[in-house]
Write an enzyme that holds these catalytic residues in place. Structure first.
Site, PDB file in Angstrom:
ATOM      1  N   GLN A 128      -5.502  -2.515  -4.498  1.00  0.00           N
ATOM      2  CA  GLN A 128      -4.122  -2.019  -4.076  1.00  0.00           C
ATOM      3  C   GLN A 128      -4.618  -1.781  -2.383  1.00  0.00           C
ATOM      4  O   GLN A 128      -6.198  -1.723  -2.243  1.00  0.00           O
ATOM      5  CB  GLN A 128      -4.081  -0.518  -4.674  1.00  0.00           C
TER       6      GLN A 128
ATOM      7  N   ASN B  33       0.501  -3.000  -4.515  1.00  0.00           N
ATOM      8  CA  ASN B  33       0.390  -3.475  -5.786  1.00  0.00           C
ATOM      9  C   ASN B  33      -0.153  -5.169  -4.524  1.00  0.00           C
ATOM     10  O   ASN B  33       0.381  -5.396  -3.918  1.00  0.00           O
ATOM     11  CB  ASN B  33       0.753  -3.864  -6.514  1.00  0.00           C
TER      12      ASN B  33
ATOM     13  N   CYS C  76      -1.270   5.992  -6.795  1.00  0.00           N
ATOM     14  CA  CYS C  76      -2.099   6.334  -7.218  1.00  0.00           C
ATOM     15  C   CYS C  76      -3.564   7.222  -7.070  1.00  0.00           C
ATOM     16  O   CYS C  76      -3.833   7.054  -5.565  1.00  0.00           O
ATOM     17  CB  CYS C  76      -2.623   5.113  -6.297  1.00  0.00           C
TER      18      CYS C  76
ATOM     19  N   ASN D  70       3.964   6.960 -11.161  1.00  0.00           N
ATOM     20  CA  ASN D  70       4.743   5.565 -11.740  1.00  0.00           C
ATOM     21  C   ASN D  70       4.238   5.966 -13.137  1.00  0.00           C
ATOM     22  O   ASN D  70       4.162   6.900 -13.766  1.00  0.00           O
ATOM     23  CB  ASN D  70       3.321   4.794 -11.273  1.00  0.00           C
TER      24      ASN D  70
ATOM     25  N   GLU E 127      -3.249  -2.031 -15.313  1.00  0.00           N
ATOM     26  CA  GLU E 127      -2.285  -1.831 -14.037  1.00  0.00           C
ATOM     27  C   GLU E 127      -0.709  -2.929 -13.493  1.00  0.00           C
ATOM     28  O   GLU E 127      -1.275  -3.666 -13.370  1.00  0.00           O
ATOM     29  CB  GLU E 127      -2.819  -1.647 -12.991  1.00  0.00           C
ATOM     30  N   ARG E 128       0.476  -1.947 -13.584  1.00  0.00           N
ATOM     31  CA  ARG E 128       0.747  -2.804 -12.863  1.00  0.00           C
ATOM     32  C   ARG E 128       0.867  -3.178 -11.504  1.00  0.00           C
ATOM     33  O   ARG E 128       0.670  -2.511 -10.465  1.00  0.00           O
ATOM     34  CB  ARG E 128       2.043  -1.879 -13.044  1.00  0.00           C
TER      35      ARG E 128
ATOM     36  N   CYS F 176      -8.469   3.577 -13.176  1.00  0.00           N
ATOM     37  CA  CYS F 176      -7.150   4.163 -12.754  1.00  0.00           C
ATOM     38  C   CYS F 176      -6.484   5.684 -13.163  1.00  0.00           C
ATOM     39  O   CYS F 176      -6.463   6.217 -13.470  1.00  0.00           O
ATOM     40  CB  CYS F 176      -6.568   3.334 -13.334  1.00  0.00           C
TER      41      CYS F 176
END
Length: 275
Positions: free
Chosen positions: A47, A65, A74, A153, A204-205, A213
């Site tokens: 990120q 991202n 995050c 998120n 992770e998206r 994460c």
């Protein structure tokens, strides 16, 4: 024009951090963020973080991202930023994100972030339609009926008997983009080693399978407690190391404690990478 950056990581979840609190503002497009995050032709990271001035906190964190999309939170990046601010002389850093304010405490155990209260309703996640977030009607090979919540998120957590039996690179992208998740979702895969020890891997998206994460670890403990599988405090073991997660009973806030590290400082010619 050369722009300074700092490469940092929390449990191997790595970040390129631009500190624009005092200097010229830095407005990145999604394509620019993706180009910087590219590990072959850019700097490379899970990120990208831009620190901006804030009227209510020590810094505003804008989170990108590696596909160029923006994220609301995050956990590992927040610990890294808290460490950066602490080394700037701020005793108890406060970070603003689009999801709200995050408070940090630096102690002998590492960096503790108050991640706030989880969102447990279907609109909080969000989901595409009304349903019980404790058992979603969602399946994939080796996976069924995840629990969902938001930590700033969207997260869905599958509880499994053996992580080694899963093919996460195959199922992860399909579940991330399932129609049930209008904003896509982070997909957690949790194996309960005990009521106070959870093994976790997260797709992770917008980033894929990462070494750690932070918000995923928080969401996993929350969902495990809701399912009656865990105590309110547990060690969450990720590929990159361990986080201590505590879902505080008195106010419902989730506390995440773990390390942060600075790898190197660098400069980037933005136009040479992004064209």
């Amino acid at each position: 024009m050369l722009i300074d950056f700092i490469k940092m990581h929390g449990l191997g979840n790595d970040f390129v951090v631009f500190d624009a609190r005092k200097g010229p503002s830095l407005a990145l497009s999604g394509s620019q963020a993706a180009a910087i995050a590219d590990r072959r032709t850019g700097v490379g990271c899970d990120q990208l973080i831009v620190l901006e001035p804030s009227t209510v906190a020590d810094a505003f964190m804008r989170i990108y991202n590696p596909d160029g999309s923006e994220s609301g939170a995050c956990g590992n990046a927040t610990r890294c930023v808290a460490d950066l601010l602490h080394r700037d002389g701020i005793a108890a850093p406060c970070m603003e994100t689009v999801a709200g304010l995050l408070l940090a405490e630096i102690n002998g155990n590492g960096i503790c972030i108050d991640m706030g209260q989880p969102g447990l309703g279907w609109r909080d996640v969000p989901l595409a339609r009304e349903m019980d977030t404790l058992f979603l009607p969602l399946e994939a090979p080796g996976l069924k009926m995840p629990a969902a919540c938001s930590m700033g998120n969207p997260h869905a957590t599958f509880f499994v008997a053996d992580l080694a039996e899963l093919d996460i690179p195959v199922t992860g992208p399909l579940l991330e983009r399932h129609p049930l998740f209008p904003e896509r979702a982070n997909i957690g895969h949790a194996q309960m080693l005990s009521r106070s020890h959870i093994r976790l891997r997260v797709w992770e998206r917008g980033a894929g399978l990462t070494l750690a994460c932070g918000t995923g670890a928080c969401a996993t403990l929350v969902n495990a407690v809701r399912r009656g599988l865990a105590e309110r405090e547990a060690v969450v073991e990720l590929d990159g190391g361990q986080l201590l997660i505590h879902w505080r009973e008195q106010d419902g806030h989730v506390l995440m404690t773990g390390p942060a590290a600075t790898v190197f400082h660098g400069r980037i010619a933005l136009e040479s990478i992004t064209g």
